[in-house]
Design a protein around this motif. Structure first.
Motif, PDB file in Angstrom:
ATOM      1  N   CYS A 117      -1.321   3.062 -13.525  1.00  0.00           N
ATOM      2  CA  CYS A 117      -0.654   2.445 -12.368  1.00  0.00           C
ATOM      3  C   CYS A 117      -1.568   1.441 -11.683  1.00  0.00           C
ATOM      4  O   CYS A 117      -1.143   0.710 -10.812  1.00  0.00           O
ATOM      5  N   TYR A 148      -7.186   4.807   5.471  1.00  0.00           N
ATOM      6  CA  TYR A 148      -6.800   3.606   4.740  1.00  0.00           C
ATOM      7  C   TYR A 148      -8.032   2.712   4.643  1.00  0.00           C
ATOM      8  O   TYR A 148      -8.967   2.850   5.425  1.00  0.00           O
ATOM      9  N   TRP A 160       3.324  -0.449  -6.560  1.00  0.00           N
ATOM     10  CA  TRP A 160       2.119  -1.192  -6.182  1.00  0.00           C
ATOM     11  C   TRP A 160       2.367  -2.701  -6.194  1.00  0.00           C
ATOM     12  O   TRP A 160       1.640  -3.456  -5.560  1.00  0.00           O
ATOM     13  N   GLU A 202       3.049  11.030  -0.676  1.00  0.00           N
ATOM     14  CA  GLU A 202       1.731  11.462  -0.203  1.00  0.00           C
ATOM     15  C   GLU A 202       0.596  10.537  -0.624  1.00  0.00           C
ATOM     16  O   GLU A 202      -0.424  10.975  -1.164  1.00  0.00           O
ATOM     17  N   GLY A 203       0.807   9.246  -0.419  1.00  0.00           N
ATOM     18  CA  GLY A 203      -0.289   8.296  -0.668  1.00  0.00           C
ATOM     19  C   GLY A 203      -0.442   7.860  -2.098  1.00  0.00           C
ATOM     20  O   GLY A 203      -1.473   7.296  -2.464  1.00  0.00           O
ATOM     21  N   LYS A 204       0.553   8.113  -2.932  1.00  0.00           N
ATOM     22  CA  LYS A 204       0.467   7.681  -4.333  1.00  0.00           C
ATOM     23  C   LYS A 204       1.646   6.769  -4.656  1.00  0.00           C
ATOM     24  O   LYS A 204       2.699   6.877  -4.038  1.00  0.00           O
ATOM     25  N   LEU A 205       1.450   5.886  -5.631  1.00  0.00           N
ATOM     26  CA  LEU A 205       2.528   4.991  -6.063  1.00  0.00           C
ATOM     27  C   LEU A 205       2.418   4.776  -7.565  1.00  0.00           C
ATOM     28  O   LEU A 205       1.345   4.937  -8.142  1.00  0.00           O
ATOM     29  N   CYS A 206       3.521   4.392  -8.203  1.00  0.00           N
ATOM     30  CA  CYS A 206       3.437   3.981  -9.604  1.00  0.00           C
ATOM     31  C   CYS A 206       3.199   2.474  -9.643  1.00  0.00           C
ATOM     32  O   CYS A 206       3.164   1.805  -8.621  1.00  0.00           O
ATOM     33  N   ILE A 207       3.068   1.944 -10.833  1.00  0.00           N
ATOM     34  CA  ILE A 207       2.695   0.524 -10.942  1.00  0.00           C
ATOM     35  C   ILE A 207       3.769  -0.386 -10.364  1.00  0.00           C
ATOM     36  O   ILE A 207       3.470  -1.453  -9.828  1.00  0.00           O
ATOM     37  N   LEU A 224       0.853  -1.189   0.000  1.00  0.00           N
ATOM     38  CA  LEU A 224       0.000   0.000   0.000  1.00  0.00           C
ATOM     39  C   LEU A 224       0.888   1.236   0.000  1.00  0.00           C
ATOM     40  O   LEU A 224       1.993   1.201   0.532  1.00  0.00           O
ATOM     41  N   PRO A 225       0.424   2.342  -0.562  1.00  0.00           N
ATOM     42  CA  PRO A 225       1.181   3.582  -0.423  1.00  0.00           C
ATOM     43  C   PRO A 225       0.993   4.157   0.982  1.00  0.00           C
ATOM     44  O   PRO A 225      -0.084   4.032   1.558  1.00  0.00           O
ATOM     45  N   MET A 226       2.058   4.770   1.522  1.00  0.00           N
ATOM     46  CA  MET A 226       1.928   5.365   2.847  1.00  0.00           C
ATOM     47  C   MET A 226       1.380   6.777   2.685  1.00  0.00           C
ATOM     48  O   MET A 226       1.978   7.625   2.030  1.00  0.00           O
ATOM     49  N   LYS A 227       0.226   7.031   3.299  1.00  0.00           N
ATOM     50  CA  LYS A 227      -0.494   8.284   3.050  1.00  0.00           C
ATOM     51  C   LYS A 227       0.232   9.507   3.582  1.00  0.00           C
ATOM     52  O   LYS A 227       0.148  10.588   3.018  1.00  0.00           O
ATOM     53  N   THR A 228       0.928   9.353   4.701  1.00  0.00           N
ATOM     54  CA  THR A 228       1.527  10.526   5.334  1.00  0.00           C
ATOM     55  C   THR A 228       2.989  10.691   4.953  1.00  0.00           C
ATOM     56  O   THR A 228       3.670  11.546   5.501  1.00  0.00           O
ATOM     57  N   HIS A 229       3.485   9.867   4.031  1.00  0.00           N
ATOM     58  CA  HIS A 229       4.895   9.967   3.659  1.00  0.00           C
ATOM     59  C   HIS A 229       5.118  11.250   2.852  1.00  0.00           C
ATOM     60  O   HIS A 229       4.376  11.522   1.911  1.00  0.00           O
ATOM     61  N   PRO A 230       6.148  12.054   3.214  1.00  0.00           N
ATOM     62  CA  PRO A 230       6.321  13.340   2.539  1.00  0.00           C
ATOM     63  C   PRO A 230       6.686  13.211   1.057  1.00  0.00           C
ATOM     64  O   PRO A 230       6.468  14.144   0.289  1.00  0.00           O
TER      65      PRO A 230
END
Lengths: 135, 269
Positions: B160, B50, A49, A41-46, A32-38
């Motif tokens: 993605c 989440y 994922w 910010e909660g997004k990832l590429c493929i 999962l992407p970490m939402k609070t990571h600076p």
């Protein structure tokens, strides 16, 4: 049933996105992407994922392979490193140190990249060091 | 509240409780268990949401009789309703705690950063769709402008699959977005607008308007608005409000009642 969400950093490129590994009963079940990571910010590429797919893949390389007569044979680290060192020695003796180049990676740490550079310049004696992210 | 969850774990009302806990300075989902009751002191409500119910489905798929407690907001409850309807979890094994409830005693720490609403940049305002628009506002543009604005949004897609991966109600083993004969993985850029419209159609009867897809989208596509329109059609045409009721039947385009007179098998004799 044991379930843990382990924060980590994506190992795929130099960006350093924060990921959360979903570990169920000691088995990596998801990313999962970490939402609070600076950074992300909660997004990832493929690629981010699908980190868990690489780790669980049956095609994952877990030990060194040495090519012998056109086929890859499994071997131990000591033997693989000895073979690599012997071939480097032969090539450098025959064609000079400039005939060897080192390609480093964004998937390893800054410190490991530094060590690879050191190995190239101080041990192999070449200035040809390049990086996969030098686009 | 913490005492109640502790009691539930001790008495066996739940085997695992999924909530949030501060880990390395980040509010992260955390599974509280009977073996580690002291961790419950750190139970918090997180400003960063989440899909806890998705973790619950992963646990339930491995151990179907596991009793799971979940710290829930409205969206979590709607998602649990949908997952129950589609047999991904057994509602009898799920206990929820209301995270909205001020009396719940699960605090959101003050020093944690909260998410500010994202203001769209000038270019997006000029040629794209503002994520905060209502479906009616987005439909007010004339047809060609509306098409070009939506295409601007879709063309940003980097495929993605984040919208699908983060979605609490996306559980299919085989996904149309990955099927070789439909969309297929790999080739970039993705087929627009087919990729997004296929997903939008499949959100009918599933989307519970949690907005996690839009938060996870690296290209900032107005996905929530798109699926809101789907939900609006569902409401207007089929009078189906997704996730509103744990007892509702799964959404079917054909309706819930057979209106044709059933024919006996031996009718021609």
């Amino acid at each position: 049933m044991e379930c843990e969400l382990v924060p980590s950093v994506c190992s795929y490129c130099g960006t350093g996105c924060g990921v959360l590994f979903e570990v169920i009963d000691k088995e990596l079940a998801g990313t999962l992407p970490m939402k609070t990571h600076p950074v992300n910010e909660g997004k990832l590429c493929i690629k981010g994922w699908n980190l868990h797919e690489h780790i669980n893949s049956p095609l994952r390389l877990k030990q060194p392979l040495v090519r012998s007569f056109g086929r890859f044979l499994k071997t131990g680290w000591d033997e693989a490193i000895a073979i690599a060192a012997r071939r480097f020695r032969e090539i450098i003796d025959q064609y000079g140190p400039e005939s060897v180049g080192v390609l480093v990676s964004a998937k390893i740490t800054n410190e490991e990249n530094y060590l690879a550079m050191k190995l190239a310049r101080a041990v192999l004696g070449t200035n040809s060091v390049d990086h996969c992210a030098r686009l | 509240m913490k005492a109640r969850v502790r009691r539930w774990l001790e008495e066996g009302t739940v085997d695992v409780f999924i909530g949030y806990r501060q880990v390395d300075g980040h509010p992260l989902p955390y599974c509280f268990t009977r073996e580690n009751l002291d961790a419950l002191d750190g139970l918090i409500n997180s400003p960063a949401r989440y899909a806890l119910e998705k973790i619950a489905t992963h646990l339930a798929s491995r151990q179907p009789d596991l009793k799971i407690g979940i710290l829930s907001l409205d969206t979590n409850r709607r998602a649990l309703n949908v997952l129950g309807i589609w047999n991904q979890i057994n509602p009898e094994n799920i206990t929820t705690v209301d995270a909205d409830d001020a009396a719940s005693g699960v605090a959101t720490p003050d020093d944690m950063r909260t998410f500010e609403p994202v203001v769209p940049g000038p270019y997006k305002q000029q040629v794209g769709i503002d994520n905060a628009m209502s479906p009616a506002d987005a439909e007010a543009f004339d047809q060609s402008e509306r098409f070009s604005r939506w295409m601007y949004e879709f063309e940003k897609c980097i495929k993605c699959y984040g919208c699908r991966n983060i979605c609490p109600v996306c559980f299919c083993r085989e996904c149309s977005l990955e099927h070789r004969d439909l969309i297929g993985t790999g080739p970039l850029p993705p087929d627009v607008p087919i990729f997004h419209l296929v997903r939008a159609v499949h959100m009918a009867g599933r989307c519970i308007d949690c907005g996690l897809c839009e938060e996870a989208c690296p290209a900032d596509i107005s996905l929530r608005l798109l699926y809101r329109k789907v939900n609006q059609i569902l409401d207007n045409v089929f009078e189906y409000q997704t996730g509103s009721d744990p007892g509702q039947p799964p959404f079917s385009l054909l309706g819930n009642q057979v209106t044709l007179e059933p024919k006996p098998l031996d009718a021609d004799k």
